[in-house]
Design a protein around this motif. Structure first.
Motif, PDB file in Angstrom:
ATOM      1  N   ASP A  20       0.823  -1.210   0.000  1.00  0.00           N
ATOM      2  CA  ASP A  20       0.000   0.000   0.000  1.00  0.00           C
ATOM      3  C   ASP A  20       0.860   1.265   0.000  1.00  0.00           C
ATOM      4  O   ASP A  20       0.564   2.233  -0.709  1.00  0.00           O
ATOM      5  N   VAL A  21       1.937   1.267   0.786  1.00  0.00           N
ATOM      6  CA  VAL A  21       2.827   2.431   0.826  1.00  0.00           C
ATOM      7  C   VAL A  21       3.462   2.647  -0.541  1.00  0.00           C
ATOM      8  O   VAL A  21       3.539   3.779  -1.033  1.00  0.00           O
ATOM      9  N   LYS A  22       3.894   1.579  -1.168  1.00  0.00           N
ATOM     10  CA  LYS A  22       4.472   1.689  -2.518  1.00  0.00           C
ATOM     11  C   LYS A  22       3.445   2.251  -3.499  1.00  0.00           C
ATOM     12  O   LYS A  22       3.786   3.066  -4.359  1.00  0.00           O
ATOM     13  N   SER A  23       2.194   1.832  -3.363  1.00  0.00           N
ATOM     14  CA  SER A  23       1.124   2.342  -4.237  1.00  0.00           C
ATOM     15  C   SER A  23       0.880   3.827  -3.995  1.00  0.00           C
ATOM     16  O   SER A  23       0.654   4.583  -4.948  1.00  0.00           O
ATOM     17  N   ILE A  24       0.907   4.242  -2.737  1.00  0.00           N
ATOM     18  CA  ILE A  24       0.723   5.662  -2.407  1.00  0.00           C
ATOM     19  C   ILE A  24       1.843   6.489  -3.037  1.00  0.00           C
ATOM     20  O   ILE A  24       1.587   7.518  -3.673  1.00  0.00           O
ATOM     21  N   ILE A  25       3.070   6.044  -2.879  1.00  0.00           N
ATOM     22  CA  ILE A  25       4.212   6.774  -3.433  1.00  0.00           C
ATOM     23  C   ILE A  25       4.138   6.814  -4.952  1.00  0.00           C
ATOM     24  O   ILE A  25       4.363   7.857  -5.568  1.00  0.00           O
ATOM     25  N   SER A  26       3.791   5.701  -5.560  1.00  0.00           N
ATOM     26  CA  SER A  26       3.686   5.648  -7.021  1.00  0.00           C
ATOM     27  C   SER A  26       2.624   6.619  -7.538  1.00  0.00           C
ATOM     28  O   SER A  26       2.855   7.356  -8.505  1.00  0.00           O
ATOM     29  N   LYS A  27       1.470   6.640  -6.891  1.00  0.00           N
ATOM     30  CA  LYS A  27       0.401   7.553  -7.302  1.00  0.00           C
ATOM     31  C   LYS A  27       0.825   9.001  -7.098  1.00  0.00           C
ATOM     32  O   LYS A  27       0.599   9.859  -7.943  1.00  0.00           O
ATOM     33  N   ALA A  28       1.458   9.287  -5.962  1.00  0.00           N
ATOM     34  CA  ALA A  28       1.929  10.655  -5.688  1.00  0.00           C
ATOM     35  C   ALA A  28       2.910  11.102  -6.767  1.00  0.00           C
ATOM     36  O   ALA A  28       2.818  12.227  -7.268  1.00  0.00           O
TER      37      ALA A  28
END
Length: 133
Positions: A20-28
């Motif tokens: 989830d953290v990786k997904s947040i960073i990727s989207k950001a």
């Protein structure tokens, strides 16, 4: 003093939270928020032992390191763009464990809007307001 996010202890990420953290960073990053390592350079650290990142030093968007390693802590972001990522990560940890304590100098309906929007963009759901906000 500066604009600060706070969180409680005793929470380490499981595999789902790391994803989830990786997904947040990727989207950001797809939205133009550059996330770097602890010192504003290199890559963020996203492991079972530690999540550590900062904004981009090259664009003067870094401030203090966000580090979640199982202990209580805080991060002064000075409302730099990476604050949205800090907020979204904290919200996801709170989603996983509602007893995970979050505090902030910011107001839910004001300073937390970018983080809440990023959370929504990643998970397609509204973030629940944690008790400490």
């Amino acid at each position: 003093m500066g604009y600060t996010q706070y969180w409680g202890a005793n929470k380490r990420p499981n595999e789902e939270l790391l994803t989830d953290v990786k997904s947040i960073i990727s989207k950001a990053e797809s939205q133009g928020i550059i996330i770097r390592g602890w010192d504003g350079n290199g890559e963020p650290e996203i492991t079972a032992d530690r999540i550590s990142f900062n904004g981009d030093e090259a664009t003067n968007d870094d401030y203090e390191t966000f580090m979640l390693d199982g202990s209580s802590s805080f991060c002064k972001t000075a409302e730099r763009p990476y604050d949205a990522v800090v907020c979204a990560v904290l919200l996801r940890f709170s989603h996983d464990d509602p007893s995970f304590e979050i505090g902030s100098d910011g107001i839910w309906d004001e300073e937390w809007k970018p983080g809440r929007q990023l959370y929504h963009d990643v998970f397609n759901e509204e973030a629940a307001k944690p008790k400490g906000l």
